[in-house]
Design an enzyme around this catalytic site. Structure first.
Site, PDB file in Angstrom:
ATOM      1  N   ARG A  78       0.829  -1.193   0.000  1.00  0.00           N
ATOM      2  CA  ARG A  78       0.000   0.000   0.000  1.00  0.00           C
ATOM      3  C   ARG A  78       0.875   1.259   0.000  1.00  0.00           C
ATOM      4  NH1 ARG A  78      -3.848  -0.865   4.952  1.00  0.00           N
ATOM      5  NH2 ARG A  78      -4.435   1.274   4.386  1.00  0.00           N
ATOM      6  N   HIS A 108       5.423 -14.380   5.561  1.00  0.00           N
ATOM      7  CA  HIS A 108       4.159 -15.120   5.583  1.00  0.00           C
ATOM      8  C   HIS A 108       3.096 -14.417   6.426  1.00  0.00           C
ATOM      9  CE1 HIS A 108       6.859 -18.394   4.379  1.00  0.00           C
ATOM     10  NE2 HIS A 108       7.530 -18.190   5.492  1.00  0.00           N
ATOM     11  N   ASN A 122      14.127 -10.460  10.430  1.00  0.00           N
ATOM     12  CA  ASN A 122      13.212 -11.506   9.981  1.00  0.00           C
ATOM     13  C   ASN A 122      11.915 -11.395  10.776  1.00  0.00           C
ATOM     14  OD1 ASN A 122      13.153 -14.378   8.434  1.00  0.00           O
ATOM     15  ND2 ASN A 122      12.025 -14.494  10.357  1.00  0.00           N
ATOM     16  N   ALA A 125       5.888 -15.526  10.672  1.00  0.00           N
ATOM     17  CA  ALA A 125       4.527 -15.658  10.145  1.00  0.00           C
ATOM     18  C   ALA A 125       3.497 -15.178  11.155  1.00  0.00           C
ATOM     19  CB  ALA A 125       4.263 -17.118   9.790  1.00  0.00           C
TER      20      ALA A 125
END
Length: 218
Positions: A78, A108, A122, A125
């Site tokens: 976005r 993820h 990092n 998820a």
């Protein structure tokens, strides 16, 4: 116009795996040796530099993307998104008004909004930045080399120092110093044999509700 734009892109060194399924905005800019997979849509204000890969079913608007970035599949960028060199945004991730540092990964099922993610970090998820309190937006600052475990909620405003480590399943409401390990979750409790008791209770309630429904005709 779309057909002309697709041809122009390919002549300029962009690979379109399925040209007819890719849609560009009037101001889309894409560098050389980029790969665009099928069903990618570009909204206004997108600039992508060289050697990026945009995987299938991604939607990008108002984003600046540097060299060798990988996006998607099924990613949404976005307005206000800035992806630095070699960053990776993976499956079903949404990025809004955020800077993702060089080599950082959001792979993820995550939402990163109103945030800065440092180089090499990092994001696990299911991580979300809780940037909205119902009235105002707040920022999350994540340093370089940070590891954020899966299913973490970062309640902004909050800062994670360089090389800090957040345990999976945490809800982080306070700043984490550089190099610290942060875990925020309840202690697991195990009650032997309790599963059968709970299941029998649920079955009894179900039967009771069914009998009540039959007796009233509703």
């Amino acid at each position: 116009w779309q057909r002309r734009k697709r041809t122009e892109m390919m002549l300029d060194g962009v690979t379109l795996a399925d040209p007819a399924s890719v849609y560009f905005a009037y101001d889309t800019k894409i560098g050389r040796d980029c790969i665009i997979e099928p069903h990618v849509v570009f909204g206004p204000g997108v600039t992508i530099k060289d050697k990026a890969t945009i995987n299938a079913f991604s939607h990008i608007a108002g984003a600046d993307v540097e060299d060798s970035v990988v996006i998607g599949p099924y990613a949404r960028l976005r307005p206000g998104t800035k992806l630095k060199k070699n960053a990776k945004i993976g499956n079903f991730c949404e990025i809004k008004k955020a800077v993702i540092g060089e080599g950082a990964k959001v792979n993820h099922l995550s939402y990163i909004g109103d945030a800065v993610v440092g180089a090499g970090s990092n994001i696990g998820a299911g991580t979300i930045t809780c940037n909205y309190d119902g009235v105002n937006k707040h920022q999350t600052i994540i340093g370089a080399g940070v590891f954020v475990g899966s299913n973490t909620a970062l309640v902004a405003p909050v800062k994670l120092g360089d090389n800090s480590y957040v345990g999976s399943g945490s809800v982080i409401t306070k700043d984490a110093p550089a190099g610290s390990l942060v875990v925020s979750r309840t202690r697991q409790t195990t009650m032997e044999g309790r599963a059968k008791v709970l299941k029998n209770r649920a079955l009894a309630l179900k039967a009771k509700l069914k009998d009540e429904k039959n007796s009233t005709g509703n």
